[in-house]
Design an enzyme around this catalytic site. Structure first.
Site, PDB file in Angstrom:
ATOM      1  N   SER A 269     -10.890  -9.102   5.242  1.00  0.00           N
ATOM      2  CA  SER A 269     -11.176 -10.428   6.703  1.00  0.00           C
ATOM      3  C   SER A 269     -11.598 -10.161   6.847  1.00  0.00           C
ATOM      4  O   SER A 269     -13.056  -9.885   7.173  1.00  0.00           O
ATOM      5  CB  SER A 269      -9.689  -9.277   7.552  1.00  0.00           C
TER       6      SER A 269
ATOM      7  N   ASP B 161      -6.053  -8.326   5.077  1.00  0.00           N
ATOM      8  CA  ASP B 161      -4.239  -7.384   5.114  1.00  0.00           C
ATOM      9  C   ASP B 161      -4.624  -7.614   7.364  1.00  0.00           C
ATOM     10  O   ASP B 161      -4.478  -8.000   7.909  1.00  0.00           O
ATOM     11  CB  ASP B 161      -3.921  -6.269   5.186  1.00  0.00           C
ATOM     12  N   SER B 162      -6.251  -6.450   7.223  1.00  0.00           N
ATOM     13  CA  SER B 162      -6.428  -6.652   9.101  1.00  0.00           C
ATOM     14  C   SER B 162      -6.422  -8.060   9.835  1.00  0.00           C
ATOM     15  O   SER B 162      -5.439  -7.709  10.861  1.00  0.00           O
ATOM     16  CB  SER B 162      -7.502  -5.985   9.094  1.00  0.00           C
TER      17      SER B 162
ATOM     18  N   ASP C 227      -0.893  -1.459  -3.614  1.00  0.00           N
ATOM     19  CA  ASP C 227      -2.619  -1.432  -3.343  1.00  0.00           C
ATOM     20  C   ASP C 227      -3.195   0.032  -3.066  1.00  0.00           C
ATOM     21  O   ASP C 227      -2.075   0.321  -2.371  1.00  0.00           O
ATOM     22  CB  ASP C 227      -2.492  -2.185  -2.036  1.00  0.00           C
TER      23      ASP C 227
ATOM     24  N   HIS D  97     -11.716  -6.414  -2.316  1.00  0.00           N
ATOM     25  CA  HIS D  97     -11.089  -4.899  -1.002  1.00  0.00           C
ATOM     26  C   HIS D  97     -12.003  -6.027   0.698  1.00  0.00           C
ATOM     27  O   HIS D  97     -13.026  -6.382   0.259  1.00  0.00           O
ATOM     28  CB  HIS D  97     -10.893  -4.253  -1.264  1.00  0.00           C
TER      29      HIS D  97
ATOM     30  N   SER E  71       0.655  -0.840  -0.379  1.00  0.00           N
ATOM     31  CA  SER E  71       0.124   0.119  -0.002  1.00  0.00           C
ATOM     32  C   SER E  71       1.267   1.131  -0.484  1.00  0.00           C
ATOM     33  O   SER E  71       2.500   1.515  -0.015  1.00  0.00           O
ATOM     34  CB  SER E  71      -0.610  -0.446   1.608  1.00  0.00           C
TER      35      SER E  71
ATOM     36  N   GLU F 128     -11.416  -0.121  -9.709  1.00  0.00           N
ATOM     37  CA  GLU F 128     -12.272   0.268  -8.672  1.00  0.00           C
ATOM     38  C   GLU F 128     -13.267   0.700  -8.990  1.00  0.00           C
ATOM     39  O   GLU F 128     -13.509   1.952  -9.631  1.00  0.00           O
ATOM     40  CB  GLU F 128     -12.370   0.318  -7.225  1.00  0.00           C
TER      41      GLU F 128
HETATM   42  P1  13P Z   1      -8.723  -6.021   5.210  1.00  0.00           P
HETATM   43  O1  13P Z   1      -8.617  -4.955   5.593  1.00  0.00           O
HETATM   44  O2  13P Z   1     -10.500  -6.341   5.387  1.00  0.00           O
HETATM   45  O3  13P Z   1      -7.780  -6.976   5.355  1.00  0.00           O
HETATM   46  O4  13P Z   1      -9.047  -5.672   4.147  1.00  0.00           O
HETATM   47  C1  13P Z   1      -7.246  -5.742   2.755  1.00  0.00           C
HETATM   48  C2  13P Z   1      -7.692  -4.750   1.863  1.00  0.00           C
HETATM   49  O5  13P Z   1      -8.606  -4.308   0.987  1.00  0.00           O
HETATM   50  C3  13P Z   1      -6.447  -4.657   1.010  1.00  0.00           C
HETATM   51  O6  13P Z   1      -6.276  -3.709  -0.273  1.00  0.00           O
HETATM   52  O1  G3H Z   2      -6.960  -1.515   2.381  1.00  0.00           O
HETATM   53  C1  G3H Z   2      -5.768  -1.046   2.792  1.00  0.00           C
HETATM   54  C2  G3H Z   2      -4.645  -1.800   3.655  1.00  0.00           C
HETATM   55  O2  G3H Z   2      -5.220  -2.753   4.522  1.00  0.00           O
HETATM   56  C3  G3H Z   2      -3.223  -1.412   3.858  1.00  0.00           C
HETATM   57  O3  G3H Z   2      -3.474  -0.613   4.703  1.00  0.00           O
HETATM   58  O4  G3H Z   2      -2.664   1.884   3.681  1.00  0.00           O
HETATM   59  O5  G3H Z   2      -2.425   1.143   6.450  1.00  0.00           O
HETATM   60  O6  G3H Z   2      -1.023  -0.092   4.512  1.00  0.00           O
HETATM   61  P1  G3H Z   2      -3.011   0.373   5.020  1.00  0.00           P
HETATM   62 ZN    ZN Z   3      -8.352  -2.578  -0.188  1.00  0.00          ZN
END
Ligand code: 13P
Ligand code: G3H
Ligand code: ZN
Length: 330
Positions: free
Chosen positions: A235, A277-278, A93, A232, A56, A145
């Site tokens: 999680s 990610d989360s 990302d 996206h 990201s 998107e």
């Molecule tokens: P989560 O926060 O649900 O993990 O989503 C991550 C994401 O979409 C990264 O682009």
């Molecule tokens: O979509 C967001 C991702 O979880 C990345 O998060 O921008 O805090 O790295 P971040």
């Molecule tokens: Zn995302």
């Protein structure tokens, strides 16, 4: 200019073609540091799963894009060393400008997302088409998107979902030339995807969030059959891990994610990339908190980052086998 091909990376085209036909999704896991990268690669090598390593803008600021690029190159070599060369995509990302996407392509990324979803439809088309035109010269794949997820997307905060309008997708895909499309059907970023009052309770008293809008997904699939769709905010916020965080001094309140069965259902359709990610953040934090709380004399970072890496690996293996279905597809 460094081509991703020199680094041993692949773009997402062939992976998505196979994923759609095979009824599974490619895991797209975010990484910001070495332990996360190692856990992702260990899990993917062990399960023979292809993988998208996601970076990201926040990760670029935190870790430095040159370091991340070398880490992705290291990931390719690390997989070989572990005994199985899984296909690895290095993906930007939520890229928000043409310049950022261009810079990542020049640094060796094999795939970029241009997220124009906060702009008007026409501006989104124009920006996305510009990125596609540049990226395709270098055989780099592009994710666009349509629709806005509730919650925080980088600096952009939306109170409510703006679901993707199926009527727009054909026009968007044909005018921009994108290789995949992220859609909004009820997922959102972060660990608090739903408020408890939006949920019902099952027989065991567990909160059940409202289902994803599979009706919208089906309409989209009918309009652009066989086109790769991305989810996206996918999680699931594992409650056992949240409980560990809270037991050892953390405070995660009302953390609710997307039920895994729903993601599995999505993965068996045209959804061929699922972003997580989360859940990784939660698994890492749970392990670190447990070590620091139960072994207060410990001060060697390897003694808490090591268990964090192991916990992450377990999580990723679980996702690959039970949610994405990408096991043995590498
Ligand atoms: P989560 O926060 O649900 O993990 O989503 C991550 C994401 O979409 C990264 O682009
Ligand atoms: O979509 C967001 C991702 O979880 C990345 O998060 O921008 O805090 O790295 P971040
Ligand atoms: Zn995302």
């Amino acid at each position: 200019m460094t081509s991703y091909k020199e680094l041993g990376l692949v773009n997402s085209k062939e992976l998505f073609d196979k994923a759609i036909k095979g009824g599974y999704a490619i895991p797209a896991f975010n990484f910001n540091n070495m332990e996360q990268m190692q856990a992702i690669i260990q899990a993917c090598v062990e399960t023979h799963s292809p993988v998208i390593l996601q970076v990201s803008s926040g990760a670029r600021k935190y870790a430095n894009q040159t370091i991340l690029r070398y880490m992705a190159q290291g990931a390719v070599e690390y997989a070989k060393e572990l005994g199985y060369s899984v296909p690895i995509v290095l993906h930007l990302d939520h890229g928000d400008t043409f310049e950022l996407c261009k810079s990542c392509i020049e640094y060796g990324f094999s795939s970029v997302m241009i997220d124009g979803s906060s702009h008007s439809y026409n501006e989104n088309v124009e920006l996305t088409a510009k990125v596609v035109e540049y990226a395709h010269k270098y055989d780099v794949t592009v994710e666009g998107e349509l629709g806005v997820l509730a919650g925080v997307e980088d600096e952009v905060q939306a109170e409510h979902h703006t679901y993707t309008q199926p009527e727009e997708v054909e026009d968007f895909v044909s005018k921009t030339g994108v290789d995949s499309l992220a859609i909004s059907i009820g997922t959102s970023h972060g660990a608090n995807k739903f408020k408890p009052e939006q949920c019902t309770r099952d027989a065991n008293g567990v909160l059940v969030p409202p289902p994803l809008r599979f009706d919208i997904l089906e309409k989209i699939e009918k309009r652009i059959p066989g086109f790769p769709i991305v989810l996206h905010g996918s999680s699931s916020v594992p409650q056992d891990q949240v409980a560990i965080i809270n037991k050892y001094g953390g405070c995660m309140k009302d953390a609710i994610g997307i039920p895994e069965e729903q993601l599995r259902r999505a993965a068996s359709s045209a959804v061929c990339k699922i972003n997580i990610d989360s859940d990784g953040r939660i698994a890492m934090t749970a392990a670190v908190r447990e070590v620091l709380a139960t072994k207060p004399a410990e001060f060697d970072p390897r003694k808490y980052l090591g268990p964090a890496r192991d916990n992450l690996k377990t999580l990723y293996i679980h996702k690959i086998i039970n949610v994405l279905g990408s096991v043995n597809k590498g």
